[in-house]
Design a protein around this motif. Structure first.
Motif, short mmCIF file in Angstrom:
data_model
loop_
_atom_site.label_atom_id
_atom_site.label_comp_id
_atom_site.label_asym_id
_atom_site.label_seq_id
_atom_site.Cartn_x
_atom_site.Cartn_y
_atom_site.Cartn_z
N ALA B 233 0.84 -1.21 0.00
CA ALA B 233 0.00 0.00 0.00
C ALA B 233 0.87 1.25 0.00
CB ALA B 233 -0.91 0.00 1.22
N PHE B 234 0.32 2.32 -0.62
CA PHE B 234 0.99 3.63 -0.63
C PHE B 234 0.12 4.64 0.09
CE2 PHE B 234 3.10 2.65 -4.98
CZ PHE B 234 4.12 1.96 -4.35
N PHE B 235 0.78 5.46 0.89
CA PHE B 235 0.10 6.64 1.40
C PHE B 235 0.73 7.84 0.70
CE2 PHE B 235 -0.15 10.24 4.39
CZ PHE B 235 -1.54 10.36 4.43
N CYS B 236 -0.07 8.55 -0.09
CA CYS B 236 0.45 9.69 -0.88
C CYS B 236 0.08 10.98 -0.18
CB CYS B 236 -0.14 9.67 -2.28
SG CYS B 236 0.24 8.16 -3.17
N SER B 237 1.06 11.82 0.08
CA SER B 237 0.81 12.88 1.03
C SER B 237 0.30 14.20 0.46
CB SER B 237 2.06 13.14 1.85
OG SER B 237 3.03 13.72 1.04
N ASN B 238 0.10 14.28 -0.83
CA ASN B 238 -0.67 15.42 -1.37
C ASN B 238 -1.20 15.05 -2.75
OD1 ASN B 238 1.54 15.67 -3.00
ND2 ASN B 238 1.67 17.88 -2.81
N ASN B 239 -1.99 15.93 -3.34
CA ASN B 239 -2.66 15.45 -4.55
C ASN B 239 -1.74 15.34 -5.76
OD1 ASN B 239 -2.67 18.12 -5.49
ND2 ASN B 239 -4.76 18.48 -4.76
N LEU B 240 -0.67 16.12 -5.74
CA LEU B 240 0.30 15.97 -6.84
C LEU B 240 0.98 14.60 -6.75
CD1 LEU B 240 1.62 17.22 -9.24
CD2 LEU B 240 3.29 18.30 -7.74
N THR B 241 1.36 14.23 -5.56
CA THR B 241 1.98 12.92 -5.35
C THR B 241 1.02 11.80 -5.75
OG1 THR B 241 3.18 13.85 -3.48
CG2 THR B 241 3.12 11.46 -3.66
N THR B 242 -0.22 11.97 -5.33
CA THR B 242 -1.22 10.95 -5.68
C THR B 242 -1.32 10.80 -7.19
OG1 THR B 242 -2.46 11.60 -3.72
CG2 THR B 242 -3.61 10.25 -5.36
N ARG B 243 -1.38 11.96 -7.84
CA ARG B 243 -1.54 11.94 -9.30
C ARG B 243 -0.35 11.24 -9.95
NH1 ARG B 243 -2.82 17.33 -10.31
NH2 ARG B 243 -0.82 17.90 -11.23
N ASN B 244 0.83 11.63 -9.53
CA ASN B 244 2.02 11.02 -10.12
C ASN B 244 2.09 9.53 -9.82
OD1 ASN B 244 2.85 13.40 -11.26
ND2 ASN B 244 4.31 13.92 -9.62
N ALA B 245 1.68 9.16 -8.64
CA ALA B 245 1.71 7.74 -8.30
C ALA B 245 0.71 6.97 -9.16
CB ALA B 245 1.39 7.56 -6.82
N LEU B 246 -0.45 7.52 -9.32
CA LEU B 246 -1.46 6.86 -10.15
C LEU B 246 -0.94 6.71 -11.57
CD1 LEU B 246 -4.69 8.69 -8.93
CD2 LEU B 246 -4.08 6.30 -8.55
N HIS B 247 -0.30 7.76 -12.01
CA HIS B 247 0.27 7.77 -13.34
C HIS B 247 1.29 6.64 -13.49
CE1 HIS B 247 1.07 9.53 -17.14
NE2 HIS B 247 0.42 10.64 -16.84
N ALA B 248 2.17 6.57 -12.55
CA ALA B 248 3.22 5.56 -12.59
C ALA B 248 2.63 4.15 -12.54
CB ALA B 248 4.19 5.77 -11.43
N LEU B 249 1.70 3.96 -11.62
CA LEU B 249 1.09 2.63 -11.48
C LEU B 249 0.37 2.24 -12.76
CD1 LEU B 249 -0.20 2.89 -7.81
CD2 LEU B 249 1.68 1.49 -8.68
N SER B 250 -0.25 3.25 -13.36
CA SER B 250 -0.95 3.00 -14.60
C SER B 250 0.02 2.54 -15.69
CB SER B 250 -1.69 4.26 -15.02
OG SER B 250 -2.07 4.19 -16.37
N SER B 251 1.12 3.24 -15.80
CA SER B 251 2.03 2.88 -16.88
C SER B 251 2.79 1.59 -16.57
CB SER B 251 3.00 4.03 -17.19
OG SER B 251 3.83 4.26 -16.10
#
Lengths: 337, 337
Positions: B233-251
């Motif tokens: 599991a990831f805890f992403c500490s702001n929305n930019l981080t969340t977005r980038n993480a989602l992006h990475a996981l997606s790719s």
DNA sequence: CTGTTAGCGCGTTCAA
DNA sequence: TTGAACGCGCTAACAG
């Protein structure tokens, strides 16, 4: 300032001169003045200077709101240009209401801002009153019809054509248009583009204007899909519409692009994260504001030449992602159309 | 104004009086003045009035940028409150740079704004100079450490605890923290919350600070998942981080929540459209700005009372959606953990 | 009820 | 090179 002058044992004029640095001042007195300034940590009063010079070094910005990232981005790029020129920006929102817009614009005029950049509110603009003639105004994203203000726009019609054509190229025949009130100038233009593309392909336009309410969008889409030969694709004419449509489709459990293909007008942050990534027509959001600001400043610099209003139209581009089907999931395999 | 006076055949004082309407003026002369005003479409000069009254009716706002919807939202709610009170807002961006922030703040002081609302830039603040003492300042979202400014915050630490605890409750044991530079005050607080939750559950903290670059996030996540016992599991500490993480996981084609669960700090527009919808800790974004503005105005109203600095902390809430697994895909079936 | 005087802080103009 | 006077547009304070 007189305090500084007293402390330095000089006249206020001398202080003024070292501050502005145009005229020669003896190194010695100059030093004394600087010292006094530091000691009192004196700051020049920009209000007095504005009154004196008849120049406030402020420009005004009025946008419908700041929560729409498109508007916020425009405001930001404008304010960056202003900062470069040591200007301040007075920013306010019209809430998409011409009356508020008018009130706020007048407030700014009373404040003697030197120029004004406006994304005009929907509806009949009240900005045509004579009091607005003396201050340079640049409108952004939408024109004030009948006005003689400079105007920076994007290719709304062509963008819509591009998007719809993309859908047509993917063999869609029943393509529904979804957008906000056709009162909005940008919406009208995009509708025209949609119609042009449809008619060129000898297809029947199917236009649906909805409010910004997600519930209403859900309702609209539900009805649309209930008919015997429902649309196979949606063209959404701005990012709010796109979002609401995605929302509705998601809650109706309809698969994109298998059951419905989607193209949106205006790119947005998450467009490429959503599954499937959404194909959109992208506007050069950041450039828009910058150009507007630069045009405004060039107006301010004009001796007094009443050059005729410019209308600048910025190009859009189609960003193909995965919401139209034929490209399938980019991460898996590609299938030619 | 003297033109109006002349045209109406009165003194400038009379004009001033009908404008402000405090003192009695004969109906007749009043009418004449109004008429003259209309004919010349005269507008009072707010700059002169500001100089005279020593009140500009302007407040300043400095945010790191306007493209972050969180900051834009704050700016908007502040400017709405200002509008209600007939104040103008001078808005600018610090670009997250204390030096720029300082320059802009001083520019505003020279302009004699009556109060200042700042979301302080990352790094050591230069706002502590004495020239800032005379103007009420309210800081937002982050404090200026060691200052005596009023400050409106959200529950950063508790929010992070909430989010991480949610993950723990879903039987995750290896939970990685992803966030921006720990230099940022909010990041530090959230890290503390993360650590507190982990330690309370006797789990090992695993903290990763990255820049805002999507590429770097991809790199980080790839490495993280390559180890023998990778986080679940990831805890992403702001929305930019969340977005980038989602992006990475997606790719990386990694499935959420099956392979990785995610909780983000700060809600965002598309959070519930993304598949799966992202569970987040929500901050009361709009309230934040409003409270700050109201506090500032109450400071302006204070006779001169040097009331001590207030620190107001606003509550956050956990918004449970589908990115943590146990709820499964709401649209399909639920599987207990 | 209305007009006159004066000054907010600065910089241009003119003298010294 | 420096200083004194004046006015930018407005309004509080004081006459009238």
């Amino acid at each position: 300032m007189s305090d500084v002058a007293k402390l330095a044992g000089v006249g206020t004029m001398t202080v003024s001169r070292v501050l502005n640095g145009n005229v020669h001042v003896t190194e010695e007195t100059r030093a004394r003045v600087l010292e006094a300034i530091a000691e009192l940590n004196y700051m020049p009063n920009e209000v007095a200077r504005s009154l004196r010079d008849q120049r406030t070094r402020q420009i005004g910005i009025i946008v419908p709101n700041l929560h729409d990232p498109f508007f916020a981005m425009c405001a930001q790029s404008i304010s960056i240009v202003a900062k470069e020129r040591a200007y301040s920006t007075v920013i306010t929102t019209s809430d998409e209401d011409p009356a508020t817009e008018f009130v706020e614009a007048k407030r700014m005029l009373r404040r003697h801002i030197e120029g004004l950049i406006i994304i005009p509110a929907q509806g009949k603009s009240k900005l045509r009153d004579p009091e607005f003639e003396r201050t340079p105004i640049v409108t952004l994203d939408r024109p004030v019809i009948g006005s003689s203000y400079d105007c920076i726009l994007t290719e709304n019609k062509r963008g819509a054509q591009l998007g719809v054509q993309h859908l047509i190229d993917h063999n869609h025949r029943r393509i529904a248009y979804l957008g906000l009130s056709a009162q909005l100038w940008t919406m009208k233009e995009r509708i025209n583009g949609y119609i042009a593309a449809m008619e060129a392909a000898k297809l029947l336009p199917d236009i649906h204007s909805v409010t910004d309410s997600p519930a209403e969008m859900l309702q609209t889409i539900r009805q649309l899909l209930a008919i015997k030969t429902p649309p196979t694709a949606f063209f959404c004419s701005n990012n709010l519409t796109t979002r609401n449509a995605l929302h509705a489709l998601s809650s109706l459990n309809i698969k994109i692009p298998d059951q419905i293909a989607i193209v949106g007008f205006d790119d947005f942050e998450m467009a490429d994260i959503i599954k499937p990534a959404v194909t959109v027509v992208r506007q050069p959001t950041d450039v828009l504001g910058r150009i507007a600001a630069e045009l405004l400043f060039s107006r301010l610099a004009e001796a007094n030449g009443i050059e005729k209003a410019k209308r600048i139209v910025l190009p859009v581009e189609l960003v193909v992602r995965d919401s139209c089907g034929s490209h399938g999931n980019r991460l898996l395999k590609k299938t030619a159309v």
